[in-house]
Structure formats: structure tokens, C-alpha cells
Motif scaffolding. Structure first.
Motif, PDB file in Angstrom:
ATOM      1  N   VAL A 236       0.840  -1.197   0.000  1.00  0.00           N
ATOM      2  CA  VAL A 236       0.000   0.000   0.000  1.00  0.00           C
ATOM      3  C   VAL A 236       0.877   1.250   0.000  1.00  0.00           C
ATOM      4  O   VAL A 236       1.889   1.321   0.695  1.00  0.00           O
ATOM      5  N   TYR A 237       0.470   2.235  -0.798  1.00  0.00           N
ATOM      6  CA  TYR A 237       1.176   3.513  -0.905  1.00  0.00           C
ATOM      7  C   TYR A 237       2.633   3.290  -1.347  1.00  0.00           C
ATOM      8  O   TYR A 237       3.585   3.800  -0.761  1.00  0.00           O
ATOM      9  N   SER A 238       2.764   2.480  -2.395  1.00  0.00           N
ATOM     10  CA  SER A 238       4.095   2.164  -2.905  1.00  0.00           C
ATOM     11  C   SER A 238       4.150   2.493  -4.386  1.00  0.00           C
ATOM     12  O   SER A 238       3.165   2.333  -5.108  1.00  0.00           O
ATOM     13  N   SER A 239       5.308   2.923  -4.847  1.00  0.00           N
ATOM     14  CA  SER A 239       5.481   3.223  -6.273  1.00  0.00           C
ATOM     15  C   SER A 239       5.668   1.954  -7.087  1.00  0.00           C
ATOM     16  O   SER A 239       5.554   1.953  -8.302  1.00  0.00           O
ATOM     17  N   THR A 240       5.955   0.833  -6.404  1.00  0.00           N
ATOM     18  CA  THR A 240       6.150  -0.441  -7.093  1.00  0.00           C
ATOM     19  C   THR A 240       4.849  -1.225  -7.037  1.00  0.00           C
ATOM     20  O   THR A 240       4.627  -2.035  -6.138  1.00  0.00           O
TER      21      THR A 240
ATOM     22  N   PHE B  89     -10.811   9.600   9.027  1.00  0.00           N
ATOM     23  CA  PHE B  89     -11.011   9.875   7.604  1.00  0.00           C
ATOM     24  C   PHE B  89     -11.336   8.568   6.884  1.00  0.00           C
ATOM     25  O   PHE B  89     -11.107   7.478   7.424  1.00  0.00           O
ATOM     26  N   ILE B  90     -11.904   8.693   5.673  1.00  0.00           N
ATOM     27  CA  ILE B  90     -12.248   7.517   4.884  1.00  0.00           C
ATOM     28  C   ILE B  90     -11.097   7.231   3.924  1.00  0.00           C
ATOM     29  O   ILE B  90     -10.870   7.987   2.966  1.00  0.00           O
ATOM     30  N   PRO B  91     -10.334   6.178   4.147  1.00  0.00           N
ATOM     31  CA  PRO B  91      -9.135   5.949   3.339  1.00  0.00           C
ATOM     32  C   PRO B  91      -9.458   5.401   1.953  1.00  0.00           C
ATOM     33  O   PRO B  91     -10.467   4.728   1.744  1.00  0.00           O
ATOM     34  N   LYS B  92      -8.577   5.698   1.013  1.00  0.00           N
ATOM     35  CA  LYS B  92      -8.672   5.094  -0.315  1.00  0.00           C
ATOM     36  C   LYS B  92      -8.274   3.624  -0.253  1.00  0.00           C
ATOM     37  O   LYS B  92      -8.736   2.805  -1.045  1.00  0.00           O
ATOM     38  N   GLU B  93      -7.405   3.317   0.682  1.00  0.00           N
ATOM     39  CA  GLU B  93      -6.873   1.960   0.791  1.00  0.00           C
ATOM     40  C   GLU B  93      -6.346   1.744   2.205  1.00  0.00           C
ATOM     41  O   GLU B  93      -5.864   2.675   2.841  1.00  0.00           O
ATOM     42  N   VAL B  94      -6.460   0.511   2.680  1.00  0.00           N
ATOM     43  CA  VAL B  94      -5.881   0.124   3.967  1.00  0.00           C
ATOM     44  C   VAL B  94      -5.129  -1.189   3.742  1.00  0.00           C
ATOM     45  O   VAL B  94      -5.684  -2.132   3.174  1.00  0.00           O
ATOM     46  N   GLY B  95      -3.895  -1.253   4.172  1.00  0.00           N
ATOM     47  CA  GLY B  95      -3.135  -2.487   3.979  1.00  0.00           C
ATOM     48  C   GLY B  95      -1.747  -2.391   4.554  1.00  0.00           C
ATOM     49  O   GLY B  95      -1.416  -1.464   5.296  1.00  0.00           O
ATOM     50  N   LYS B  96      -0.923  -3.354   4.177  1.00  0.00           N
ATOM     51  CA  LYS B  96       0.455  -3.426   4.655  1.00  0.00           C
ATOM     52  C   LYS B  96       1.367  -2.721   3.650  1.00  0.00           C
ATOM     53  O   LYS B  96       1.078  -2.694   2.453  1.00  0.00           O
ATOM     54  N   HIS B  97       2.444  -2.159   4.151  1.00  0.00           N
ATOM     55  CA  HIS B  97       3.410  -1.486   3.289  1.00  0.00           C
ATOM     56  C   HIS B  97       4.788  -2.090   3.518  1.00  0.00           C
ATOM     57  O   HIS B  97       5.165  -2.390   4.648  1.00  0.00           O
ATOM     58  N   TRP B  98       5.509  -2.311   2.444  1.00  0.00           N
ATOM     59  CA  TRP B  98       6.896  -2.792   2.568  1.00  0.00           C
ATOM     60  C   TRP B  98       7.739  -2.209   1.442  1.00  0.00           C
ATOM     61  O   TRP B  98       7.219  -1.730   0.434  1.00  0.00           O
ATOM     62  N   GLY B  99       9.041  -2.225   1.653  1.00  0.00           N
ATOM     63  CA  GLY B  99       9.941  -1.675   0.647  1.00  0.00           C
ATOM     64  C   GLY B  99      11.395  -1.787   1.070  1.00  0.00           C
ATOM     65  O   GLY B  99      11.735  -2.423   2.069  1.00  0.00           O
ATOM     66  N   LYS B 100      12.265  -1.161   0.288  1.00  0.00           N
ATOM     67  CA  LYS B 100      13.702  -1.166   0.550  1.00  0.00           C
ATOM     68  C   LYS B 100      14.085   0.090   1.334  1.00  0.00           C
ATOM     69  O   LYS B 100      13.604   1.185   1.038  1.00  0.00           O
ATOM     70  N   VAL B 101      14.952  -0.059   2.322  1.00  0.00           N
ATOM     71  CA  VAL B 101      15.430   1.092   3.094  1.00  0.00           C
ATOM     72  C   VAL B 101      16.319   1.945   2.196  1.00  0.00           C
ATOM     73  O   VAL B 101      17.272   1.436   1.599  1.00  0.00           O
TER      74      VAL B 101
ATOM     75  N   TYR C  71      19.147   4.068   0.650  1.00  0.00           N
ATOM     76  CA  TYR C  71      20.600   4.208   0.835  1.00  0.00           C
ATOM     77  C   TYR C  71      21.230   3.057   1.637  1.00  0.00           C
ATOM     78  O   TYR C  71      22.377   3.158   2.054  1.00  0.00           O
ATOM     79  N   LYS C  72      20.485   1.969   1.828  1.00  0.00           N
ATOM     80  CA  LYS C  72      21.049   0.805   2.523  1.00  0.00           C
ATOM     81  C   LYS C  72      20.785  -0.432   1.675  1.00  0.00           C
ATOM     82  O   LYS C  72      19.690  -0.988   1.686  1.00  0.00           O
ATOM     83  N   LYS C  73      21.774  -0.847   0.946  1.00  0.00           N
ATOM     84  CA  LYS C  73      21.632  -1.937  -0.009  1.00  0.00           C
ATOM     85  C   LYS C  73      21.260  -3.235   0.707  1.00  0.00           C
ATOM     86  O   LYS C  73      21.868  -3.618   1.698  1.00  0.00           O
ATOM     87  N   GLY C  74      20.207  -3.890   0.180  1.00  0.00           N
ATOM     88  CA  GLY C  74      19.811  -5.188   0.698  1.00  0.00           C
ATOM     89  C   GLY C  74      18.991  -5.155   1.980  1.00  0.00           C
ATOM     90  O   GLY C  74      18.612  -6.205   2.501  1.00  0.00           O
ATOM     91  N   GLU C  75      18.702  -3.946   2.495  1.00  0.00           N
ATOM     92  CA  GLU C  75      17.938  -3.856   3.745  1.00  0.00           C
ATOM     93  C   GLU C  75      16.506  -3.441   3.434  1.00  0.00           C
ATOM     94  O   GLU C  75      16.269  -2.484   2.695  1.00  0.00           O
ATOM     95  N   SER C  76      15.559  -4.172   3.987  1.00  0.00           N
ATOM     96  CA  SER C  76      14.152  -3.885   3.723  1.00  0.00           C
ATOM     97  C   SER C  76      13.426  -3.549   5.031  1.00  0.00           C
ATOM     98  O   SER C  76      13.965  -3.742   6.123  1.00  0.00           O
ATOM     99  N   TYR C  77      12.208  -3.054   4.888  1.00  0.00           N
ATOM    100  CA  TYR C  77      11.399  -2.703   6.057  1.00  0.00           C
ATOM    101  C   TYR C  77       9.944  -2.979   5.723  1.00  0.00           C
ATOM    102  O   TYR C  77       9.564  -3.157   4.557  1.00  0.00           O
ATOM    103  N   ASP C  78       9.108  -3.042   6.744  1.00  0.00           N
ATOM    104  CA  ASP C  78       7.664  -3.121   6.511  1.00  0.00           C
ATOM    105  C   ASP C  78       6.922  -2.363   7.602  1.00  0.00           C
ATOM    106  O   ASP C  78       7.448  -2.146   8.695  1.00  0.00           O
ATOM    107  N   ILE C  79       5.716  -1.950   7.267  1.00  0.00           N
ATOM    108  CA  ILE C  79       4.829  -1.266   8.211  1.00  0.00           C
ATOM    109  C   ILE C  79       3.517  -2.047   8.229  1.00  0.00           C
ATOM    110  O   ILE C  79       2.929  -2.313   7.174  1.00  0.00           O
ATOM    111  N   ASP C  80       3.070  -2.422   9.418  1.00  0.00           N
ATOM    112  CA  ASP C  80       1.915  -3.314   9.554  1.00  0.00           C
ATOM    113  C   ASP C  80       0.671  -2.783   8.858  1.00  0.00           C
ATOM    114  O   ASP C  80      -0.037  -3.521   8.175  1.00  0.00           O
ATOM    115  N   ILE C  81       0.389  -1.491   9.050  1.00  0.00           N
ATOM    116  CA  ILE C  81      -0.832  -0.901   8.482  1.00  0.00           C
ATOM    117  C   ILE C  81      -0.520   0.488   7.941  1.00  0.00           C
ATOM    118  O   ILE C  81       0.118   1.298   8.618  1.00  0.00           O
ATOM    119  N   VAL C  82      -0.988   0.746   6.722  1.00  0.00           N
ATOM    120  CA  VAL C  82      -0.968   2.101   6.164  1.00  0.00           C
ATOM    121  C   VAL C  82      -2.353   2.373   5.580  1.00  0.00           C
ATOM    122  O   VAL C  82      -2.907   1.539   4.864  1.00  0.00           O
TER     123      VAL C  82
END
Length: 454
Positions: free
Chosen positions: A281-285, A352-364, A366-377
Motif C-alpha cells: 500500500v502507498y508504494s510506487s512499485t 477519515f475515509i481511506p482510499k486503501e488500507v493495507g500493509k506497506h513494505w519496501g527497501k530502506v 541508501y542501505k543496499k539489501g535492507e528492507s522494512y515493513d509497516i503493519d498498516i498504512v
């Protein structure tokens, strides 16, 4: 037995009874969801013709249905269906897809009889096998394509109604969340927890014991649903049990080549409605997909029963010990899904009434190979909310909040107003509680219950 929920569906049938002319209503949903209970409630005392269709020889089925309707034997399906439509205003066929299993020709006879029918018949057909029901009514090559006036999917109970039901049985909010994490909002499964007991005892009696009602339930339902290819589907569902997985992760765990795997996943998602395909959610990928089992009970079954079936069979006492050691990790993952559902059902929480509710994940950055996630966005044009869900024995601290702040900074919010929602099984440390505000929402299970009006 108390009747819970389904007020919208009952209102639909109230309106249906007032309508003139014939109507063909299709109702589908997974087994144990409460379709039959709903229909019997909606048409109680109206003299409806109800018939549960079983798989048997065609001649035997024709004879049995004939004798149910009239003490005479019809020799063909067209005349039998026509006679039923003429005599009854309300006609209900339960497990309707079994007509097709007995003989596809029955569908042609029904189509002919329905097209010729000039009475105000309300034909209601129920089906538990989602893939086959969709095929019967949505496939253009099928005789009943285009004949239905309404196609209604019966969904599981809401989080609120499920928790309310479990609270009626005497469970605390935390206990109710644990049970919901295991079986979701399936009414028949929730009723199995009516007699309050420690969770280990409930899991043993309901899932492990030789006579446990849910020990084989998922296997039996899904083998019937999937047919000869059930082993490949089961392999995928076992890989998905617990947490969501990427296509590459599923391929690695199952050994199924990607082209075949993609086909299976589309079927599991779009036809059988057992698996969900989730993007960050809320990702460019946008094509960064992960897959997860939608159904809470199937998720529990493949993560526990199916995975350790030999142990369940040969040493059930050790099986329950293993399950209880694994359970907390499972509950942590399920708590994320429950919190997401809570927000979707209680939008006043974030304001507020969201357009979308879900999980978000991606790459950190400037840190090669390191990823992160957020439970709810959750976001709209002006606001964005970031959520963290903790099902642990420790209270959530300022440090946990700061970690969420850091991860939220990895996304470009485009000037949106930021807010944060923290869910915690065990509450919050005092210094974090002092920071509570309109943009920092802190919720325990008990707070969630109050918000839902329970």
C-alpha cells in the motif's frame, strides 16, 4: 440457538417477498458460513419448498426429488421442475452445484423449465463450492448463464459481531481475539467455542482429538473444491500458511515452476477466493505482490494441522504442546490482520475515509539489501496513518513508536497529515501514554472493544 447478524440479508429477502414476477437468486459462500440458517430464517412459516441436493445416481435423485414434491415419479427433469415452479412460490435448492455434479444435463432441463415458467416463482439456490457455483452462472457456455437476477456472496461475520458472539459465551476481549485469529468470523466454527475453557483444551478438542470437528474439515472441503489437482493447491496453501509470501518465496517452497504457479494463484484468488493478492500500500512499485490465505481457519489448518498431521495422528498430546509453543508467533501475525479489519470497520478511529488500507513494505533508502515493513498504512488525499500491531507480553514503549516514525519517513507523503496508530495486547508504558494525542492513537484490545461499542 441464538441468531446472530445477517440483518442486511434478511432485509433483502423481505423486499424480495414483496416483488411481483419470477426471480432467480443465487447465494454462494464457503461451507459453514450460515447460508442454510439464513434462508430458513428468512422463509420460516412461508411454506417454501426446500430441498438439499446430494450427489447420487441421476435416476435416484430424480426419484427422490419427485417423491419429496409429490407421491409420484417424474420421468424427466423438465416436467419435475415445471411442476415445482407451478405449485410453490418459494423454491430453495441447497448445495445446488450437486445437480451439475450428478449430470450437467439437469442444468439444461432447469434452464428450459425456468424460461417457460410464467408463475411468480422465487427460486433461491445455495452453493458452497465457490469455483463450481461461479462456473455454473458466470461461464457464457453454461445453460444458466444470464438467468440469475441476483448473485449474492454470503460473507463471514464482521469482527464486531464475531467478538460480540464470543463475549456472549463469556470470553474476555483478549480471549475472543485469540479465537477469532484461529477461525475468523465463520458462524458454525464460532459456535464450537460456546463452552468456555482454556485455549489449549479448546484447540485439542476442536482440532486434534480423534473426534475433533475441525481436524479434517479443511481437507475435505478443499479436496471436493479442487478435485484431482488438490495436491498442488495444498502445497501452495501450506507455503502460504502463517504469513504472506512473494511469488519467488512460494516457488522456492513448493518447487512449482512460475508459469504453473501463477495459474494456480490466479485460480485460488479469483475463482476459489481462498487466497488474496496484496500489493504494498502507498508504494510506487505496484507489481510488488505478495499472496496470503484469506480464510483464518484455512490459515490455521495449514500452519498447524496439515503441516504436523503425523504428530496429530500418532501423538496428539505432543501435538498440542507443539501447537501452544508455536501459537503466539501465529497470533502476532494474525493480530496485524485483525487490526487492519478493525480500522476498516471503525473508520472513526483514524478520522477519515481511506482510499486503501493495507500493509506497506519496501527497501530502506541508501542501505543496499535492507528492507522494512509497516503493519498498516491507510491514506486519503490529505491524510496518512501508519500503524504498528504488537501481540506480546511487553508493553509498547517510546522506542517502538520511534521505530515506526523512522520507517514512516521512508515514504514520500506528498504533504499529507501524518498520524500514528499503535495496537498493543499488553498496553503502553507510561511515558508513551503521556504523548497520546489526535495524531498518536494508542489502543489495547479493551479499547478496541469500547470503540466497537462492546
Amino acid at each position: 440457538m441464538k441468531f446472530y447478524n445477517r440483518s442486511n440479508e434478511l432485509q433483502f429477502f423481505d423486499k424480495l417477498r414483496l416483488q411481483k414476477g419470477k426471480r432467480f437468486i443465487v447465494i454462494y459462500g464457503r461451507r459453514r458460513i450460515g447460508k442454510t440458517t439464513l434462508i430458513k430464517r428468512a422463509f420460516e412459516g412461508l411454506g417454501a419448498f426446500y430441498y438439499y441436493v446430494e450427489v447420487m445416481k441421476e435416476e435416484t435423485l430424480l426419484r427422490e426429488l419427485s417423491f419429496t414434491f409429490l407421491k409420484a415419479f417424474y420421468t424427466d427433469w423438465f416436467n419435475l421442475f415445471s411442476a415445482i415452479f407451478e405449485r410453490y412460490e418459494y423454491v430453495i435448492f441447497d448445495e445446488f452445484q450437486n445437480f451439475y455434479k450428478v449430470s450437467p444435463n439437469i442444468m439444461y432441463a432447469l434452464q428450459h423449465a425456468w424460461d417457460e415458467n410464467t408463475h411468480d416463482t422465487k427460486l433461491i439456490v445455495l452453493g458452497s463450492y465457490v469455483g463450481l457455483m461461479k462456473n455454473i452462472f458466470i461461464d457464457e457456455k453454461m445453460p444458466l448463464f444470464g438467468r440469475s437476477d441476483n448473485v449474492i456472496k454470503i460473507k463471514e461475520f464482521t469482527l464486531k459481531d464475531s467478538i460480540a458472539m464470543l463475549q456472549d459465551f463469556g470470553y474476555t476481549m483478549q480471549e475472543a481475539i485469540q479465537i477469532y485469529a484461529i477461525v475468523g468470523g465463520i458462524p458454525r466454527y464460532l459456535w464450537l467455542f460456546e463452552r468456555k475453557a482454556p485455549l489449549s483444551e479448546l484447540i485439542y478438542n476442536i482440532f486434534i482429538d480423534d473426534f475433533a470437528p475441525l481436524k479434517e474439515e479443511a481437507r475435505n472441503i478443499l479436496i471436493t473444491e479442487f478435485g484431482s489437482e488438490h495436491k498442488s493447491y495444498f502445497s501452495i496453501l501450506q507455503a502460504l500458511s502463517g504469513s504472506s509470501k512473494s511469488l519467488a518465496e512460494i516457488t522456492e517452497q513448493t518447487g512449482i515452476e512460475k508459469t504453473k504457479l501463477s495459474k494456480y494463484l490466479i485460480e485460488l484468488s479469483d475463482i476459489y477466493e481462498i487466497v488474496s493478492r496484496e500489493s504494498s500500500v502507498y508504494s510506487s512499485t505496484s507489481k510488488n505482490y505478495k499472496y496470503a490465505i484469506r480464510d483464518y481457519y484455512y490459515n490455521f489448518f495449514f500452519n498447524f494441522i496439515y503441516k504436523d498431521y503425523s504428530l496429530v495422528e500418532y501423538d496428539p498430546k505432543k501435538a498440542i504442546e507443539l501447537f501452544m509453543r508455536k501459537l503466539n508467533n501465529f497470533l502476532e501475525l494474525q493480530f496485524e490482520r485483525i487490526c487492519k479489519r478493525f480500522i476498516e470497520e471503525n473508520l472513526q478511529t483514524i478520522g477519515f475515509i481511506p482510499k486503501e488500507v493495507g500493509k506497506h513494505w519496501g527497501k530502506v533508502p541508501y542501505k543496499k539489501g535492507e528492507s522494512y515493513d509497516i503493519d498498516i498504512v491507510a491514506y486519503d488525499d490529505q491524510n496518512i496513518a501508519f500503524g504498528e500491531c504488537k501481540w506480546t507480553s511487553k508493553k509498547v514503549s517510546i522506542g517502538d513508536y520511534e521505530k515506526l516514525l523512522l520507517r514512516s519517513n521512508y515514504t514520500d507523503i506528498h504533504g499529507k497529515r501524518k498520524m500514528y496508530v499503535l495496537f498493543s495486547k499488553s498496553g503502553f508504558e507510561e511515558d508513551l501514554l503521556k504523548m497520546k494525542s489526535d495524531t498518536l492513537i494508542l489502543l489495547t484490545p479493551e479499547d478496541m472493544a469500547k470503540t466497537m461499542g462492546l
